[in-house]
Write a protein that holds these residues in place. Sequence first.
Motif, PDB file in Angstrom:
ATOM      1  N   THR A   1       0.805  -1.219   0.000  1.00  0.00           N
ATOM      2  CA  THR A   1       0.000   0.000   0.000  1.00  0.00           C
ATOM      3  C   THR A   1       0.842   1.276   0.000  1.00  0.00           C
ATOM      4  O   THR A   1       0.414   2.286  -0.547  1.00  0.00           O
ATOM      5  CB  THR A   1      -0.948   0.047   1.219  1.00  0.00           C
ATOM      6  OG1 THR A   1      -0.180  -0.248   2.383  1.00  0.00           O
ATOM      7  CG2 THR A   1      -2.066  -0.946   1.082  1.00  0.00           C
TER       8      THR A   1
ATOM      9  N   GLN B   1       1.652   1.823  -3.551  1.00  0.00           N
ATOM     10  CA  GLN B   1       0.447   2.276  -4.266  1.00  0.00           C
ATOM     11  C   GLN B   1       0.178   3.750  -3.992  1.00  0.00           C
ATOM     12  O   GLN B   1      -0.124   4.517  -4.894  1.00  0.00           O
ATOM     13  CB  GLN B   1      -0.764   1.479  -3.805  1.00  0.00           C
ATOM     14  CG  GLN B   1      -0.941   0.165  -4.492  1.00  0.00           C
ATOM     15  CD  GLN B   1      -2.219  -0.501  -4.005  1.00  0.00           C
ATOM     16  OE1 GLN B   1      -3.209   0.166  -3.697  1.00  0.00           O
ATOM     17  NE2 GLN B   1      -2.187  -1.810  -3.918  1.00  0.00           N
ATOM     18  N   LEU B   2       0.291   4.112  -2.727  1.00  0.00           N
ATOM     19  CA  LEU B   2       0.048   5.496  -2.341  1.00  0.00           C
ATOM     20  C   LEU B   2       1.022   6.427  -3.061  1.00  0.00           C
ATOM     21  O   LEU B   2       0.652   7.495  -3.545  1.00  0.00           O
ATOM     22  CB  LEU B   2       0.228   5.618  -0.827  1.00  0.00           C
ATOM     23  CG  LEU B   2      -0.492   6.740  -0.134  1.00  0.00           C
ATOM     24  CD1 LEU B   2      -1.987   6.604  -0.284  1.00  0.00           C
ATOM     25  CD2 LEU B   2      -0.132   6.718   1.354  1.00  0.00           C
TER      26      LEU B   2
ATOM     27  N   ASN C   1       0.040   6.435  -6.800  1.00  0.00           N
ATOM     28  CA  ASN C   1      -1.227   7.159  -6.959  1.00  0.00           C
ATOM     29  C   ASN C   1      -1.027   8.662  -6.789  1.00  0.00           C
ATOM     30  O   ASN C   1      -1.502   9.449  -7.591  1.00  0.00           O
ATOM     31  CB  ASN C   1      -2.253   6.702  -5.908  1.00  0.00           C
ATOM     32  CG  ASN C   1      -2.889   5.361  -6.271  1.00  0.00           C
ATOM     33  OD1 ASN C   1      -2.484   4.711  -7.234  1.00  0.00           O
ATOM     34  ND2 ASN C   1      -3.879   4.958  -5.489  1.00  0.00           N
TER      35      ASN C   1
HETATM   36  C1  NAG Z   1      -4.441   3.626  -5.736  1.00  0.00           C
HETATM   37  O1  NAG Z   1      -5.299   3.807  -6.848  1.00  0.00           O
HETATM   38  C2  NAG Z   1      -6.018   2.623  -7.202  1.00  0.00           C
HETATM   39  C3  NAG Z   1      -6.770   2.894  -8.491  1.00  0.00           C
HETATM   40  O2  NAG Z   1      -7.450   4.129  -8.420  1.00  0.00           O
HETATM   41  C4  NAG Z   1      -6.951   2.246  -6.043  1.00  0.00           C
HETATM   42  O3  NAG Z   1      -7.651   1.085  -6.355  1.00  0.00           O
HETATM   43  C5  NAG Z   1      -6.110   2.009  -4.788  1.00  0.00           C
HETATM   44  O4  NAG Z   1      -6.962   1.769  -3.683  1.00  0.00           O
HETATM   45  C6  NAG Z   1      -5.234   3.207  -4.495  1.00  0.00           C
HETATM   46  N1  NAG Z   1      -4.340   2.840  -3.409  1.00  0.00           N
HETATM   47  C7  NAG Z   1      -4.036   3.651  -2.429  1.00  0.00           C
HETATM   48  C8  NAG Z   1      -3.168   3.102  -1.354  1.00  0.00           C
HETATM   49  O5  NAG Z   1      -4.406   4.820  -2.402  1.00  0.00           O
END
Ligand code: NAG
Length: 495
Positions: free
Chosen positions: A22, A25-26, A29
Amino acid sequence: GSHVPIAVFTILLLTSSASCGTLQQLFYNTTSNFSQSEDQLREIYNVSKELIQQRISAHQDVEAEEFRRNLDAICNNGTIDNFFQSMRASMGLLRRVAERDTIIAILGRRLVLACLTLRRVILKTELSKYGGEEVFSDVAKELYAIHVESVLRKTLVDYLHISKSGGTSFSQAARLSKCKMRGGIGQPLYIGDLPHWLNRTVFENITNGLHMTWSIYGKIERGAVSGCERRIGNVSMQGMQYLSNEYTLHGGLDGMAGVHLCQQVVNVVTLRQAEARLLSHLHFLLAHIKVRLARIRRNTGVDLFQLRFCTNNVSMWEGLIPAILDNYNVRSFIGERAFHTAVWGIGRPHVEVARRLLLQFDLVLDLDAGDAATNLLMYQGLGWNVTLAEIHARTAEVVSSKTNYSRTECAIEKLLAEVLPRQGPDRELYSLGRTLSLLDQLLLGWAREIGLRPEPSTINATAVVPPEEAEAPIRCGLLDKRYRSTEVQQDGAAE
Ligand SMILES: *[C@@H]1O[C@H](CO)[C@@H](O)[C@H](O)[C@H]1NC(C)=O
Ligand SMILES: *[C@@H]1O[C@H](CO)[C@@H](O)[C@H](O)[C@H]1NC(C)=O
Ligand SMILES: *[C@@H]1O[C@H](CO)[C@@H](O)[C@H](O)[C@H]1NC(C)=O
Ligand SMILES: *[C@@H]1O[C@H](CO)[C@@H](O)[C@H](O)[C@H]1NC(C)=O
Ligand SMILES: *[C@@H]1O[C@H](CO)[C@@H](O)[C@H](O)[C@H]1NC(C)=O
Ligand SMILES: *[C@@H]1O[C@H](CO)[C@@H](O)[C@H](O)[C@H]1NC(C)=O
Ligand SMILES: *[C@@H]1O[C@H](CO)[C@@H](O)[C@H](O)[C@H]1NC(C)=O
Ligand SMILES: *[C@@H]1O[C@H](CO)[C@@H](O)[C@H](O)[C@H]1NC(C)=O
Ligand SMILES: *[C@@H]1O[C@H](CO)[C@@H](O)[C@H](O)[C@H]1NC(C)=O
Ligand SMILES: *[C@@H]1O[C@H](CO)[C@@H](O)[C@H](O)[C@H]1NC(C)=O
Ligand SMILES: *[C@@H]1O[C@H](CO)[C@@H](O)[C@H](O)[C@H]1NC(C)=O
């Protein structure tokens, strides 16, 4: 301690899991749109480094010098191993240098994040080899500790309230978080932080002698309690924890050279997309002018309003509200004298000064980033545990439709066509602010994700709370009075 030697750090990186967790991902994103912000990131690096160097040469100590050498390396395009090494070293040194200089704490934290973000493309392909979660978790712990430590050393939030950018909600959040403050929005009259919107002479001329609030454009000096020391001293003596400054930054009576923010406080600002802010400001003024005229001139007020204010009279507006028409955001940073620059006088030198000052704010909020981003910055950045949804719910009734004004009734389209294209300096400042805010959101988002709380315990400190106060609610989050006597356990000193 928190300063893991580089060798250990590298082994940690090599042995950890390769999945995209995560924190990664953060990161991806938050930075996905940064291709448009490359220039801003480089600018953040360039200008922060320069400001840090200026401050370090004033300190003249060995650690600071070593920190400076690392700063040169950190954004170079070396190998990824080299990058991690210099980032690691920079963060450790920064934590110690930051204890002596709160502005370096702020500049350095964002400088590291900017360099990390400039590497995002290469990190995406390379980081899995290193165990990205550990890398990011480590950065987050180190930099969040620097932020929390620096806030705990201060006693007051000084909010730069650029009108029509969400400041009333922010002040409401301070109130709901039990910050001790004066008046509705934390703006004691005698401090002189009131909005400087209208030229009173012009307004009186146009309306045959009527008065209107906010008519102190031209009153340059704040008054008896101006200057950081007097101002902060005065309100701190009364135990206040929140101030809202709706005028401009300090020290600019003789021009921009001396303008500064007050280092002894937590500086926060909200920025908003320039055109939207300006529109909102104009309509707000028009609505209130209409109410005022209708109330005082029962029969002729509304006609007078139409005739004088709704006929696209550009030169009238230029005389009445020069600061609002010409890059009000930039003016809010450049001090008392430059705030009063004649209409259409704001340009490159003013943006340069504003940008240096903006970089030194503890937190930069972006109204256009949405409520979730603001909630994150308020909670994780200040320890204020309220949400904008609660605030909107509470203020909705109060605001209601007291003004009989609609955005379409008053002709200002030619005025707007003239004025909106001239907000280049504000647009530029906003795009820097938006990038700074994203860096803040990134760090605080990571901190939340790994469960770091906005409390002294996060930096291994214990607040010294007298037993009789142990049950009392926290007042103003990290600014709580009891945290001021926090004892920081210097576990790093054992190294
Ligand atoms: C990052 O973006 C994806 C796609 O929009 C989303 O599914 C995911 O939850 C997000 N992750 C975080 C950690 O913000
Ligand atoms: C707090 O102490 C723990 C245990 O000693 C350590 O792992 C952690 O890094 C420290 N945190 C900070 C911010 O110094
Ligand atoms: C990225 O930028 C586009 C266009 O400016 C915008 O519509 C989109 O919402 C942005 N996405 C994020 C995650 O900020
Ligand atoms: C940053 O500084 C470098 C070297 O001083 C310069 O080449 C570059 O153009 C600067 N970048 C920005 C965005 O100011
Ligand atoms: C940095 O180096 C990598 C390869 O080492 C190269 O692909 C990339 O274009 C370089 N970036 C810059 C900004 O020089
Ligand atoms: C007042 O307005 C009139 C015309 O409307 C103008 O001639 C005069 O110069 C103005 N006076 C001031 C002090 O602005
Ligand atoms: C306000 O307007 C009057 C009348 O036009 C003008 O003389 C005065 O200089 C203006 N004040 C400022 C601070 O610009
Ligand atoms: C703060 O300033 C005001 C206005 O000058 C003054 O009345 C008040 O006594 C001052 N308070 C303190 C604690 O200095
Ligand atoms: C615009 O406003 C000024 C100042 O109030 C006034 O002197 C002038 O006559 C107005 N112009 C028009 C076209 O109404
Ligand atoms: C925030 O406050 C709510 C109650 O208003 C509480 O339930 C929650 O645990 C608090 N959250 C944090 C992280 O302090
Ligand atoms: C609202 O304003 C319009 C014209 O702008 C007027 O006709 C109407 O009577 C006003 N209503 C009230 C309640 O003041």
